[in-house]
Design a protein around this motif. Structure first.
Motif, mmCIF file in Angstrom:
data_model
loop_
_atom_site.group_PDB
_atom_site.id
_atom_site.type_symbol
_atom_site.label_atom_id
_atom_site.label_comp_id
_atom_site.label_asym_id
_atom_site.label_seq_id
_atom_site.Cartn_x
_atom_site.Cartn_y
_atom_site.Cartn_z
ATOM 1 N N ASP A 119 1.855 6.490 3.483
ATOM 2 C CA ASP A 119 2.689 7.576 4.069
ATOM 3 C C ASP A 119 2.844 8.807 3.120
ATOM 4 O OD1 ASP A 119 2.795 6.309 6.369
ATOM 5 O OD2 ASP A 119 4.672 5.209 5.743
ATOM 6 N N TRP A 120 2.979 8.158 1.750
ATOM 7 C CA TRP A 120 3.101 9.153 0.789
ATOM 8 C C TRP A 120 2.008 10.258 0.483
ATOM 9 C CZ3 TRP A 120 0.395 9.477 -3.863
ATOM 10 C CH2 TRP A 120 0.751 10.576 -4.731
ATOM 11 N N ARG A 169 -3.909 17.579 -1.237
ATOM 12 C CA ARG A 169 -4.406 16.032 -1.094
ATOM 13 C C ARG A 169 -5.657 15.859 -1.562
ATOM 14 N NH1 ARG A 169 -4.169 14.735 4.717
ATOM 15 N NH2 ARG A 169 -2.576 15.668 4.674
ATOM 16 N N ARG A 199 -0.351 10.663 2.795
ATOM 17 C CA ARG A 199 -0.608 11.550 3.718
ATOM 18 C C ARG A 199 0.540 12.655 3.913
ATOM 19 N NH1 ARG A 199 -1.871 6.515 6.031
ATOM 20 N NH2 ARG A 199 0.039 6.129 6.557
ATOM 21 N N SER A 200 1.528 12.682 3.091
ATOM 22 C CA SER A 200 2.429 13.710 3.309
ATOM 23 C C SER A 200 2.209 14.941 2.318
ATOM 24 C CB SER A 200 4.034 13.296 2.804
ATOM 25 O OG SER A 200 3.940 12.621 1.379
#
Length: 251
Positions: free
Chosen positions: A6-7, A16, A9-10
């Motif tokens: 989740d981190w 990224r 993808r954030s």
């Protein structure tokens, strides 16, 4: 693992991929899946042997070892922090403009690297992005290690000294700062503060590839007051939303 996913993808899209590449390529070299000798930027190999991948791999590769691991992790943190802040702040909703800034800085660093025989380009590119953030938020007070506080415009030079202390090269950081200054001058300082022509503009193919998103910030960070006045004069006095700065360490 789900929290880590989740981190990850954030993280903003361009940051990224840059962040992931800066972990994957050094890991590949460290594990010996590809010999590190093929990942450095060597002018002779690039020009005479047509090993055209070297400017790309040299941007992501870093020789991680007992003497360089801390320097690598610190600069990986700077990449994550300041690339994310630019992409979600000054360039929010404008991925093509942010990609153009990275490409412009990268091309300048590759040319400099070939001329000066710089074999690794990771730190110069990170420093160029950090420099742009610092100039767009130049009056923001930031906190550094041991509680030191100063204006953001001094941050690139503080980090230059800090990286040198922990084993970096002043040349790499200096080249990054100079390239970041070149972009900032041509994109903001010269056309907005000095009334000159605009030399840099994002090519249309990047807008087709990375279209603007609705709701993004109109503008690029927090320029000096004289720049804001010039922008307002050019728009008939209408205010321009330049976004907000961040303090070092804010999430």
């Amino acid at each position: 693992m789900s929290d880590l996913g989740d981190w990850f993808r954030s993280i903003p899209l361009i940051t990224r991929y840059w962040f992931a590449g800066s972990i994957a390529v050094p890991l590949i070299g460290k594990l010996g899946l590809i010999s590190p000798v093929y990942l450095f930027l060597w002018p002779d190999a690039f020009i005479n042997r047509f090993q055209i991948w070297r400017p790309i791999t040299a941007t992501f590769f870093f020789p991680v070892g007992p003497g360089t691991g801390f320097l690598y992790l610190v600069n990986l943190y700077f990449l994550y922090q300041y690339s994310s802040r630019l992409e979600t702040g000054a360039f929010d909703g404008r991925p093509a403009d942010y990609m153009f800034m990275l490409l412009f800085n990268w091309i300048c660093i590759v040319i400099t690297g070939l001329a000066m025989d710089m074999q690794l380009l990771m730190i110069p590119l990170i420093m160029s992005v950090l420099y742009v953030w610092a100039q767009l938020n130049r009056d923001m007070i930031v906190s550094f290690w041991f509680g030191t506080r100063f204006k953001a415009c001094y941050l690139p030079w503080v980090i230059l000294g800090f990286n040198y202390i922990i084993g970096g090269s002043v040349i790499n950081e200096l080249i990054g700062n100079l390239v970041g200054h070149l972009y900032f001058f041509l994109m903001f300082k010269y056309p907005m503060d000095l009334g000159g022509r605009t030399f840099l503009s994002t090519p249309q193919f990047l807008y087709r590839w990375l279209p603007n998103r609705r709701g993004g910030v109109s503008g690029f960070g927090v320029p000096p007051a004289s720049m804001r006045r010039a922008a307002e004069d050019q728009q008939g006095g209408r205010r321009h939303n330049w976004g907000q700065g961040f303090r070092l360490g804010d999430q």
